[in-house]
Enzyme design. Sequence first.
Site, PDB file in Angstrom:
ATOM      1  N   GLN A 233      41.552  45.695 -47.694  1.00 58.47           N
ATOM      2  CA  GLN A 233      42.689  44.817 -47.432  1.00 58.47           C
ATOM      3  C   GLN A 233      43.920  45.190 -48.262  1.00 58.47           C
ATOM      4  O   GLN A 233      45.032  44.788 -47.914  1.00 58.47           O
ATOM      5  CB  GLN A 233      42.321  43.364 -47.702  1.00 58.47           C
ATOM      6  CG  GLN A 233      41.336  42.804 -46.687  1.00 58.47           C
ATOM      7  CD  GLN A 233      41.039  41.365 -46.987  1.00 58.47           C
ATOM      8  OE1 GLN A 233      40.165  41.067 -47.797  1.00 58.47           O
ATOM      9  NE2 GLN A 233      41.768  40.475 -46.338  1.00 58.47           N
TER      10      GLN A 233
ATOM     11  N   CYS B  94      41.897  34.566 -42.715  1.00 56.41           N
ATOM     12  CA  CYS B  94      41.803  35.871 -43.361  1.00 56.41           C
ATOM     13  C   CYS B  94      43.183  36.283 -43.854  1.00 56.41           C
ATOM     14  O   CYS B  94      44.170  36.103 -43.135  1.00 56.41           O
ATOM     15  CB  CYS B  94      41.278  36.900 -42.355  1.00 56.41           C
ATOM     16  SG  CYS B  94      41.136  38.577 -43.013  1.00 56.41           S
ATOM     17  N   LEU B  95      43.248  36.812 -45.039  1.00 51.18           N
ATOM     18  CA  LEU B  95      44.521  37.275 -45.581  1.00 51.18           C
ATOM     19  C   LEU B  95      45.107  38.418 -44.766  1.00 51.18           C
ATOM     20  O   LEU B  95      46.306  38.677 -44.838  1.00 51.18           O
ATOM     21  CB  LEU B  95      44.350  37.690 -47.047  1.00 51.18           C
ATOM     22  CG  LEU B  95      43.904  36.579 -47.997  1.00 51.18           C
ATOM     23  CD1 LEU B  95      43.644  37.144 -49.390  1.00 51.18           C
ATOM     24  CD2 LEU B  95      44.909  35.443 -48.034  1.00 51.18           C
TER      25      LEU B  95
ATOM     26  N   GLU C  99      33.809  38.891 -46.461  1.00 53.06           N
ATOM     27  CA  GLU C  99      34.253  40.030 -47.276  1.00 53.06           C
ATOM     28  C   GLU C  99      33.410  41.272 -47.006  1.00 53.06           C
ATOM     29  O   GLU C  99      33.931  42.391 -46.943  1.00 53.06           O
ATOM     30  CB  GLU C  99      34.250  39.667 -48.760  1.00 53.06           C
ATOM     31  CG  GLU C  99      35.204  38.536 -49.121  1.00 53.06           C
ATOM     32  CD  GLU C  99      36.613  38.703 -48.585  1.00 53.06           C
ATOM     33  OE1 GLU C  99      37.126  39.836 -48.546  1.00 53.06           O
ATOM     34  OE2 GLU C  99      37.216  37.680 -48.209  1.00 53.06           O
TER      35      GLU C  99
END
Length: 188
Positions: free
Chosen positions: A51, A99-100, A142
């Site tokens: 990410q 979710c980022l 994750e």
Amino acid sequence: MTVLPIRITGDPVLHTPAKPVTEFDESLKALVADMFETMDKAPGVGLAAPQVGVPLRLFVYSYEHDPAGPQRGVAINPELWLAPTPIGEPDEDAESEGCLSVPGERFALRRSPAARMVAVDLDQQPVEVSASGWFARVLQHEYDHLDGTLYVDRLDFLHARRARKAIAANRWGKPGNAWLPGVDDLEA
């Protein structure tokens, strides 16, 4: 410590399986410290190395609401075992996650209610975590990032359609999109 830009869906690093961590050096320690800083600033409960544009099998997590007490740590080269996932439609309220890397969106997704993770920490010491409920969801989410899978890739047809529309409306889905926690107004 530095806040790192978070990649948005469409960036190839998010859709490619990550490589095992082989070098446990100062640069890895700095990366993990920066990932904790970025996750906290976002704010998030987990952040995987892909990410932030690093194709390595590691993630950080911080979950305050576990019945066993607050959970905060790093998982390097993790393995994950899951209890069977219940069948049926996900509950819109209880099973919606965000979710980022798909900031500002939330969609319902059925996940396993329990997970067991084995990994190592920065000192290459074994880490074993058993989780249930929402913390199990965090670990699964994750871990998926390390395999190049975003939670929107796992959605049922109806939710996947809504996710595709949101991604298109935001002009995501292509390389180069990122946001910086604390600077950009994009929260997951």
